[in-house]
Design a protein around this motif. Structure first.
Motif, PDB file in Angstrom:
ATOM      1  N   PRO A  78       0.864  -1.176   0.000  1.00  0.00           N
ATOM      2  CA  PRO A  78       0.000   0.000   0.000  1.00  0.00           C
ATOM      3  C   PRO A  78       0.906   1.234   0.000  1.00  0.00           C
ATOM      4  O   PRO A  78       1.999   1.189   0.549  1.00  0.00           O
ATOM      5  CB  PRO A  78      -0.749  -0.108   1.335  1.00  0.00           C
ATOM      6  CG  PRO A  78      -0.438  -1.464   1.880  1.00  0.00           C
ATOM      7  CD  PRO A  78       0.844  -1.895   1.268  1.00  0.00           C
ATOM      8  N   ASP A  79       0.454   2.309  -0.604  1.00  0.00           N
ATOM      9  CA  ASP A  79       1.231   3.537  -0.673  1.00  0.00           C
ATOM     10  C   ASP A  79       1.549   4.023   0.748  1.00  0.00           C
ATOM     11  O   ASP A  79       0.660   4.109   1.577  1.00  0.00           O
ATOM     12  CB  ASP A  79       0.366   4.552  -1.445  1.00  0.00           C
ATOM     13  CG  ASP A  79       1.138   5.803  -1.788  1.00  0.00           C
ATOM     14  OD1 ASP A  79       2.374   5.728  -1.870  1.00  0.00           O
ATOM     15  OD2 ASP A  79       0.495   6.851  -1.963  1.00  0.00           O
ATOM     16  N   GLY A  80       2.770   4.335   1.043  1.00  0.00           N
ATOM     17  CA  GLY A  80       3.135   4.824   2.377  1.00  0.00           C
ATOM     18  C   GLY A  80       3.224   3.691   3.393  1.00  0.00           C
ATOM     19  O   GLY A  80       3.159   2.521   3.027  1.00  0.00           O
ATOM     20  N   GLN A  81       3.357   4.053   4.685  1.00  0.00           N
ATOM     21  CA  GLN A  81       3.570   3.021   5.700  1.00  0.00           C
ATOM     22  C   GLN A  81       2.358   2.798   6.597  1.00  0.00           C
ATOM     23  O   GLN A  81       2.422   2.040   7.543  1.00  0.00           O
ATOM     24  CB  GLN A  81       4.780   3.399   6.551  1.00  0.00           C
ATOM     25  CG  GLN A  81       6.004   3.685   5.688  1.00  0.00           C
ATOM     26  CD  GLN A  81       7.310   3.596   6.452  1.00  0.00           C
ATOM     27  OE1 GLN A  81       7.314   3.615   7.673  1.00  0.00           O
ATOM     28  NE2 GLN A  81       8.404   3.499   5.730  1.00  0.00           N
ATOM     29  N   ASP A  82       1.242   3.498   6.305  1.00  0.00           N
ATOM     30  CA  ASP A  82       0.060   3.378   7.171  1.00  0.00           C
ATOM     31  C   ASP A  82      -0.986   2.451   6.578  1.00  0.00           C
ATOM     32  O   ASP A  82      -2.121   2.412   7.049  1.00  0.00           O
ATOM     33  CB  ASP A  82      -0.589   4.760   7.395  1.00  0.00           C
ATOM     34  CG  ASP A  82       0.431   5.777   7.850  1.00  0.00           C
ATOM     35  OD1 ASP A  82       1.263   5.408   8.689  1.00  0.00           O
ATOM     36  OD2 ASP A  82       0.403   6.912   7.342  1.00  0.00           O
ATOM     37  N   GLY A  83      -0.623   1.739   5.535  1.00  0.00           N
ATOM     38  CA  GLY A  83      -1.597   0.945   4.793  1.00  0.00           C
ATOM     39  C   GLY A  83      -2.036  -0.332   5.500  1.00  0.00           C
ATOM     40  O   GLY A  83      -1.508  -0.730   6.537  1.00  0.00           O
TER      41      GLY A  83
END
Ligand SMILES: *[C@@H]1O[C@H](CO)[C@@H](O)[C@H](O)[C@H]1NC(C)=O
Ligand SMILES: *[C@@H]1O[C@H](CO)[C@@H](O)[C@H](O)[C@H]1NC(C)=O
Length: 203
Positions: free
Chosen positions: A106-111
């Motif tokens: 997922p885009d970024g690290q909060d996915g």
């Protein structure tokens, strides 16, 4: 004489242990399933995802905030609905992650990762119609085995049975065949249910 005898016995033993080692290696290489590509430091949070090589084509491993493992379609729908409401980025992950590019990140690290690992049941087999209904995490091996139990067979498949049906159908890896419609597995699908994020108007 004694020396010769013990030497040959030694040789025999070396040969035997090499043989055992060889058998062990062959067994190990062909039978060990890939490790789970998702690793979480606490139960389902603070995770990383990689593929069966242990890294993506750019040498990296992706960070994700959470990984969930639905076991039913209803559970999957509620996970997707909740993530959609919270405008959260999500991706589908599988039990063995065979893609070299980082499509799964997922885009970024909060996915959020939603794994099909436990969506791996055969739901229905209709012998007369020659159809089989499965969840998307069912492996090709499982599908072939389940079909064989009732005397059915898959004449068109990609080459390796460790891949899952959802990935196989969505990425279209084909082998070749000389008969029927050809070897694109998706050409043989008669019905498909896709769960995607959507607005409240779609329920
Ligand atoms: C997340 O995991 C990394 C190592 O994988 C660790 O260094 C970090 O402290 C963890 N963060 C939390 C909030 O648990
Ligand atoms: C589904 O996958 C889980 C985890 O890999 C496994 O323990 C289970 O036996 C599988 N179920 C079937 C029906 O193969």
């Amino acid at each position: 004489m004694t020396l010769l005898c013990s030497k040959s016995m030694y040789l025999k033993q070396v040969l035997r242990s090499n043989l055992i080692l060889l058998v062990f290696l062959v067994y190990w290489v062909t039978c060990s399933p890939p490790a789970d590509p998702i690793k979480c430091s606490s139960k389902n949070t603070n995770c990383t995802i990689t593929n069966y090589y242990g890294m993506f084509s750019d040498g990296s491993v992706c960070q994700v905030a959470e990984a969930l493992y639905p076991t039913t379609e209803e559970e999957l729908i509620s996970i997707v609905a909740k993530a959609t409401r919270n405008k959260r980025k999500m991706k589908v992950a599988t039990h063995s992650s065979h893609s070299l590019p980082k499509f799964v990140c997922p885009d970024g690290q909060d996915g959020l990762l939603i794994s099909t690992k436990y969506l791996n049941r055969t739901l229905k087999i209709d012998v007369k119609a020659m159809t089989i209904t499965v969840e998307s995490g069912v492996t090709l091996r499982q599908l072939i085995d389940e079909a064989a139990k009732v005397g059915l067979a898959l004449p068109y498949t990609p080459y390796w049975w460790g891949i899952i049906i959802g990935g196989l159908v969505s990425t279209g890896p084909h082998d070749s065949t000389l008969w029927g419609k050809g070897s694109s597995v998706h050409d043989y699908i008669v019905k498909l249910r896709i769960i995607s994020s959507a607005g409240p108007e779609d329920g």
